[in-house]
Motif scaffolding. Structure first.
Motif, PDB file in Angstrom:
ATOM      1  N   GLY A  65       1.039  -0.854   0.000  1.00 51.74           N
ATOM      2  CA  GLY A  65       0.098  -0.395  -0.145  1.00 51.74           C
ATOM      3  C   GLY A  65       0.933   1.241   0.185  1.00 51.74           C
ATOM      4  N   GLY A  66      -0.459   2.434  -0.401  1.00 52.25           N
ATOM      5  CA  GLY A  66       0.448   3.428   0.029  1.00 52.25           C
ATOM      6  C   GLY A  66      -0.595   4.583  -0.599  1.00 52.25           C
ATOM      7  N   GLU A  67       0.169   5.688  -0.962  1.00 54.28           N
ATOM      8  CA  GLU A  67      -0.945   7.222  -0.951  1.00 54.28           C
ATOM      9  C   GLU A  67      -1.617   7.520  -2.390  1.00 54.28           C
ATOM     10  N   ARG A  68      -2.793   7.255  -2.997  1.00 57.37           N
ATOM     11  CA  ARG A  68      -2.960   8.244  -4.254  1.00 57.37           C
ATOM     12  C   ARG A  68      -2.338   9.842  -4.073  1.00 57.37           C
ATOM     13  N   GLU A  69      -1.726  10.523  -4.285  1.00 55.93           N
ATOM     14  CA  GLU A  69      -1.589  12.142  -4.171  1.00 55.93           C
ATOM     15  C   GLU A  69      -2.284  13.047  -5.109  1.00 55.93           C
ATOM     16  N   PHE A  70      -3.605  12.996  -5.221  1.00 56.62           N
ATOM     17  CA  PHE A  70      -3.813  14.380  -6.459  1.00 56.62           C
ATOM     18  C   PHE A  70      -3.384  16.183  -6.423  1.00 56.62           C
ATOM     19  N   ARG A  71      -2.997  16.804  -7.284  1.00 56.68           N
ATOM     20  CA  ARG A  71      -2.661  17.827  -7.407  1.00 56.68           C
ATOM     21  C   ARG A  71      -3.477  18.877  -8.176  1.00 56.68           C
ATOM     22  N   PHE A  72      -3.912  20.411  -7.239  1.00 56.85           N
ATOM     23  CA  PHE A  72      -4.870  20.588  -8.005  1.00 56.85           C
ATOM     24  C   PHE A  72      -3.880  22.281  -7.874  1.00 56.85           C
ATOM     25  N   SER A  73      -4.135  22.720  -9.354  1.00 60.44           N
ATOM     26  CA  SER A  73      -3.816  24.221  -9.311  1.00 60.44           C
ATOM     27  C   SER A  73      -5.901  25.222  -8.681  1.00 60.44           C
ATOM     28  N   VAL A  74      -4.755  25.941  -8.174  1.00 58.46           N
ATOM     29  CA  VAL A  74      -6.708  27.235  -7.673  1.00 58.46           C
ATOM     30  C   VAL A  74      -6.415  27.728  -8.283  1.00 58.46           C
TER      31      VAL A  74
END
Length: 108
Positions: A65-74
Motif C-alpha cells: 500500500g501507499g497513498e494516491r496523491e492528487f494535485r490541483f491548481s486553483v
C-alpha cells in the motif's frame, strides 16, 4: 502561492484557498487490491488537475500500500465540490468501497 494539504480528515469540510494556490489531496490506496481512487467531480473553472500519482509507503514491498496523491491548481474564484471514490474500475460507479467529498472555496 500557498499549498493546502488535505487527507481523509478533510472530508465533509469546506476548505478556503486563493486563486494560484496548490491543493494536494492524499488518500490511502493499495492498487493491487483493484480498488483505486478515481475523480468523480470538480469544477474546472475553479480547479485544474495538475497531477495524479501513487506513492508507495516507505519500506513497502512490491504490491504493498501507499497513498494516491492528487494535485490541483486553483485557477479561479468560486466554489467547487471535490468528489472521489475508491472502487474497482470494472465495478462501475455503484461499486465504491469508500468516498471522499469536500468543498473548495476559492477567492481571487
Amino acid at each position: 502561492m500557498a499549498r493546502r494539504d488535505l487527507d481523509r480528515a478533510g472530508a465533509g469540510q469546506r476548505h478556503q484557498v486563493t486563486a494560484g494556490d496548490l491543493v494536494i489531496l492524499r488518500l490511502p490506496e493499495t492498487p493491487t487490491s483493484g480498488y483505486r481512487w478515481a475523480l468523480d467531480g470538480y469544477d474546472p473553472d475553479v480547479l485544474r488537475l495538475a497531477g495524479d500519482e501513487f506513492r508507495p509507503a516507505a519500506g513497502s514491498a512490491l504490491g504493498g500500500g501507499g497513498e494516491r496523491e492528487f494535485r490541483f491548481s486553483v485557477v479561479g474564484a468560486g466554489s467547487s465540490p471535490l468528489r472521489l471514490a475508491r472502487r474497482r474500475a470494472w465495478a462501475g460507479a455503484g461499486g465504491a468501497a469508500e468516498q471522499f467529498e469536500a468543498t473548495i472555496e476559492a477567492t481571487d
